[in-house]
Design an enzyme around this catalytic site. Sequence first.
Site, short mmCIF file in Angstrom:
data_model
loop_
_atom_site.label_atom_id
_atom_site.label_comp_id
_atom_site.label_asym_id
_atom_site.label_seq_id
_atom_site.Cartn_x
_atom_site.Cartn_y
_atom_site.Cartn_z
N SER A 61 37.74 32.30 43.01
CA SER A 61 39.12 31.81 42.86
C SER A 61 39.24 30.38 43.35
CB SER A 61 40.05 32.71 43.68
OG SER A 61 41.32 32.12 43.83
N TYR B 172 42.28 36.99 52.23
CA TYR B 172 41.86 37.18 50.83
C TYR B 172 41.00 35.99 50.40
CZ TYR B 172 42.13 36.41 45.83
OH TYR B 172 41.79 36.11 44.53
N LYS C 73 36.71 35.49 49.44
CA LYS C 73 36.12 34.83 48.27
C LYS C 73 35.07 33.81 48.72
CE LYS C 73 38.35 36.90 44.97
NZ LYS C 73 37.65 37.85 44.10
C1 WQD Z 1 52.20 30.87 41.99
C2 WQD Z 1 53.39 30.00 42.36
C3 WQD Z 1 54.55 30.64 44.36
C4 WQD Z 1 56.09 34.45 42.93
C5 WQD Z 1 47.32 33.80 43.96
C6 WQD Z 1 45.93 33.84 44.51
C7 WQD Z 1 44.94 33.53 43.41
C8 WQD Z 1 45.14 34.52 42.33
C9 WQD Z 1 46.56 34.38 41.79
C10 WQD Z 1 44.20 36.71 42.23
C11 WQD Z 1 53.49 29.69 43.85
C12 WQD Z 1 55.45 30.78 43.14
C13 WQD Z 1 55.42 33.23 43.01
C14 WQD Z 1 57.50 34.46 42.97
C15 WQD Z 1 57.52 32.07 43.14
N1 WQD Z 1 44.90 35.82 42.87
N2 WQD Z 1 56.14 32.07 43.09
N3 WQD Z 1 58.17 33.27 43.06
O1 WQD Z 1 49.64 32.24 45.02
O2 WQD Z 1 49.07 30.53 43.21
O3 WQD Z 1 47.61 32.50 43.54
O4 WQD Z 1 47.45 34.67 42.88
O5 WQD Z 1 43.62 36.64 41.19
O6 WQD Z 1 43.63 33.66 43.92
O7 WQD Z 1 45.79 32.85 45.50
O8 WQD Z 1 49.84 32.81 42.56
O9 WQD Z 1 51.60 33.72 41.14
O10 WQD Z 1 51.63 34.28 43.62
O11 WQD Z 1 52.22 31.99 42.88
O12 WQD Z 1 58.16 30.99 43.24
O13 WQD Z 1 58.17 35.54 42.92
O14 WQD Z 1 54.59 30.70 42.02
O15 WQD Z 1 55.28 30.11 45.46
O16 WQD Z 1 53.96 28.37 44.03
P1 WQD Z 1 49.10 31.94 43.67
P2 WQD Z 1 51.36 33.31 42.55
#
Ligand code: WQD
Length: 346
Positions: A127, A154, A158
């Site tokens: 990741s 997490y 990785k």
């Molecule tokens: C993306 C953006 C949130 C939810 C993680 C892991 C990565 C992969 C994907 C597994 C951020 C914003 C989110 C919400 C929001 N994991 N957000 N409201 O954190 O970039 O990545 O998940 O495969 O390894 O690190 O993904 O989709 O959680 O967040 O505003 O209800 O969306 O703050 O900026 P992230 P995410």
Amino acid sequence: MKERILVTGGTGYIGSHTVVELQNAGYEVVIIDNLSNSNADVVDNIEKVSGIRPAFEKLDCLDYAGLDAMFEKYKGIKAIIHFAASKAVGESVQKPLKYYRNNLGSLINLLELMPKHGVEGIVFSSSCTVYGQPDPENLPVTENAPIKKAESPYGNTKQINEEIIRDTVASGAPINAILLRYFNPIGAHPSALLGELPNGVPQNLVPYLTQTAIGIREVLSVFGDDYDTPDGSCIRDFINVVDLAKAHVVAINRILEKKQKEKVEVFNLGTGRGLSVLELIHTFEKATGVKLNYKIVGRRAGDIVKVWADPTLANTELGWKAEIGTEDTLRSAWNWQLKLRERGIQ
Ligand code: WQD
């Protein structure tokens, strides 16, 4: 003769899409999954989409004896794509030992058993989390960007898993490896028969967004619009899950055709374009004609502000490129959500 590939976590989001692409490419697939975050009817849908039913064993990668028996039962597995892992960033902060035991123990079991059963290659699901928050001069992120201290257990698993693989190969184990560092996988199969179906309340942006759009959730909370970005919301590299799945087939081909330049190779899998959370919301509304109810709330702890890929190495070395645009991808996510309601699943 169809070459046999083991896919751990193959009933999961990225795993199921990858099984379809492997079967489309002529591989014979064995799926193992403990169904802790997916269910077995995904195997039915893989069959509907690809016309081939993969072998499936409910099995936990922490079960060493079970894995050993599985390799005996399915002789001649040539390579593994290892998806099976716990992957919720927030949960990993609350339950670090679950993450270290599961994510590290599973990989160690597989690496120990590979030589015994003549399995020559492993493609590891890594990741962009390993990069942490890249410095401005390191954006877009190449594979040479510094690995920073992980922001969560997490992300740490990785990083450690990548090191475990490197050390194992360096010790002389007869193993070749390709580490694929995903950015943000989103979307669903165009058939709307496969997609992201997290258990409980979605942690990731797009499933929460589509559940809000369909009325399961009342409102989407945008975690902060006061960041140092053009519109104040975080920036990510959102990559279509089918594009991502296809990259895994390319990686397996590369290992089995002995085209690797090193025994351990690393590739960033992204589109090369950064998109903010608010831009993604507006793109969803434009692509689907559905107005989204969202509100700005406080920042989420541990969030990276901005990260997107430089995919040049994967483009040139693998001959792979993300092709599906964001509007089509968000439409596929919406069609998947609609299909789930039609099937009475959500
Ligand atoms: C993306 C953006 C949130 C939810 C993680 C892991 C990565 C992969 C994907 C597994 C951020 C914003 C989110 C919400 C929001 N994991 N957000 N409201 O954190 O970039 O990545 O998940 O495969 O390894 O690190 O993904 O989709 O959680 O967040 O505003 O209800 O969306 O703050 O900026 P992230 P995410």
